[in-house]
Design a protein around this motif. Structure first.
Motif, PDB file in Angstrom:
ATOM      1  N   VAL A  69      -3.909  -4.505  -3.353  1.00  0.00           N
ATOM      2  CA  VAL A  69      -3.134  -3.560  -4.150  1.00  0.00           C
ATOM      3  C   VAL A  69      -2.005  -4.292  -4.880  1.00  0.00           C
ATOM      4  O   VAL A  69      -1.684  -3.983  -6.029  1.00  0.00           O
ATOM      5  N   ARG A 103      -2.461   1.073 -12.675  1.00  0.00           N
ATOM      6  CA  ARG A 103      -1.633   1.445 -11.524  1.00  0.00           C
ATOM      7  C   ARG A 103      -0.515   2.333 -12.044  1.00  0.00           C
ATOM      8  O   ARG A 103       0.400   1.877 -12.722  1.00  0.00           O
ATOM      9  N   GLU A 107       0.781   3.991  -4.687  1.00  0.00           N
ATOM     10  CA  GLU A 107      -0.634   3.877  -4.364  1.00  0.00           C
ATOM     11  C   GLU A 107      -1.487   4.810  -5.218  1.00  0.00           C
ATOM     12  O   GLU A 107      -2.577   5.191  -4.834  1.00  0.00           O
ATOM     13  N   LYS A 108      -0.978   5.176  -6.356  1.00  0.00           N
ATOM     14  CA  LYS A 108      -1.725   6.041  -7.279  1.00  0.00           C
ATOM     15  C   LYS A 108      -2.305   5.172  -8.396  1.00  0.00           C
ATOM     16  O   LYS A 108      -1.578   4.459  -9.082  1.00  0.00           O
ATOM     17  N   ILE A 163      -7.765   3.371  -0.955  1.00  0.00           N
ATOM     18  CA  ILE A 163      -7.000   2.204  -0.512  1.00  0.00           C
ATOM     19  C   ILE A 163      -7.141   2.112   1.001  1.00  0.00           C
ATOM     20  O   ILE A 163      -6.843   3.061   1.720  1.00  0.00           O
ATOM     21  N   LEU A 168      -7.750  -2.309  -2.703  1.00  0.00           N
ATOM     22  CA  LEU A 168      -8.182  -1.246  -3.605  1.00  0.00           C
ATOM     23  C   LEU A 168      -9.709  -1.266  -3.666  1.00  0.00           C
ATOM     24  O   LEU A 168     -10.314  -2.307  -3.919  1.00  0.00           O
TER      25      LEU A 168
END
Length: 182
Positions: A69, A103, A107-108, A163, A168
Motif C-alpha cells: 500500500v 489512491r 486505505e481508499k 487490502i 493491495l
C-alpha cells in the motif's frame, strides 16, 4: 490358335475381375477414405472452438497482489501491472495486464481498467489536468473515472480491490466490456 489364346486371356481377365476389386471401385473407396480423413482433420479444431466455452479450467478470476500500500502515493494516480491468472506458456508479456491505481486517501483506492469504454483503446493519465484521455477518438474521463466528454458511453471500468497485510489486491483476470463490466 490365336483366337483360342485371345479367348483364354479374356477369360483370365474376367476371372481376375470377379476375384479382385476392380480399379474403379478401389479408387472410389480410396477417395471416400481420404475425404473422411480430411473432414475429420478439419472438424477437430472447429469442434474444439465450438465446445471451448463449456470448458472451465484454471482460475479465470482471482485476487492478485499489486504491491504494498505504501508504494502508492496519496492523491496520486499511477500505472500498475498484474499477471493474468489464466495464461498459457506462449502468452509471454501479453499476459501482463496494466491498470490505473488511484489512491484517494488512507486505505481508499480506485483501480481502473486501462481500456476506454468506447472501443477499448488504452487511456493515458495526465497529472496536470487530472484527466484520463483516450487517444483514439478524444474520450476524456475525470480522475474518479467518470465520463467527462467524447464518445465513450460511460465511465472507466473499475476493478474490485482489497487490502490484506499491507498489500493491495485486485480482483482481476477478465477484461471488462460493455456487456460484462467488472
Amino acid at each position: 490358335m490365336a483366337i483360342k489364346e485371345l479367348e483364354s486371356k479374356l477369360q483370365e481377365r474376367a476371372e481376375a475381375q470377379i476375384k479382385g476389386t476392380p480399379r474403379r471401385t478401389f479408387l472410389l473407396q480410396l477417395g471416400f477414405i481420404l475425404n473422411g480423413i480430411a473432414a475429420l482433420l478439419v472438424s477437430v479444431p472447429i469442434l474444439g472452438y465450438l465446445f471451448s466455452s463449456f470448458r472451465r479450467e484454471g482460475p479465470f478470476r482471482s485476487w492478485i497482489a499489486l504491491g504494498p500500500v505504501e508504494s502508492f502515493l496519496e492523491n496520486q494516480t499511477s500505472l500498475a501491472k498484474y499477471r493474468n491468472p489464466y495464461t498459457r506458456a506462449w502468452d509471454g508479456p501479453t499476459a501482463d495486464i496494466p491498470c490505473w491505481v488511484r489512491r484517494v486517501g488512507g486505505e481508499k483506492f480506485q483501480i481502473f481498467a486501462i481500456n476506454c469504454t468506447h472501443l477499448g483503446c488504452p487511456v493515458r493519465w495526465f497529472q496536470e489536468s487530472h484527466l484520463f484521455m483516450c487517444p483514439c477518438h478524444g474520450g476524456a474521463f475525470y480522475e474518479d473515472g467518470s465520463h467527462a466528454s467524447g464518445p465513450p458511453p460511460r465511465g472507466l471500468y473499475e476493478y474490485q480491490y482489497k487490502i490484506e497485510n499491507g498489500q493491495l489486491w485486485v480482483y482481476g483476470g477478465q477484461l471488462p466490456t460493455l456487456s460484462q463490466p467488472v
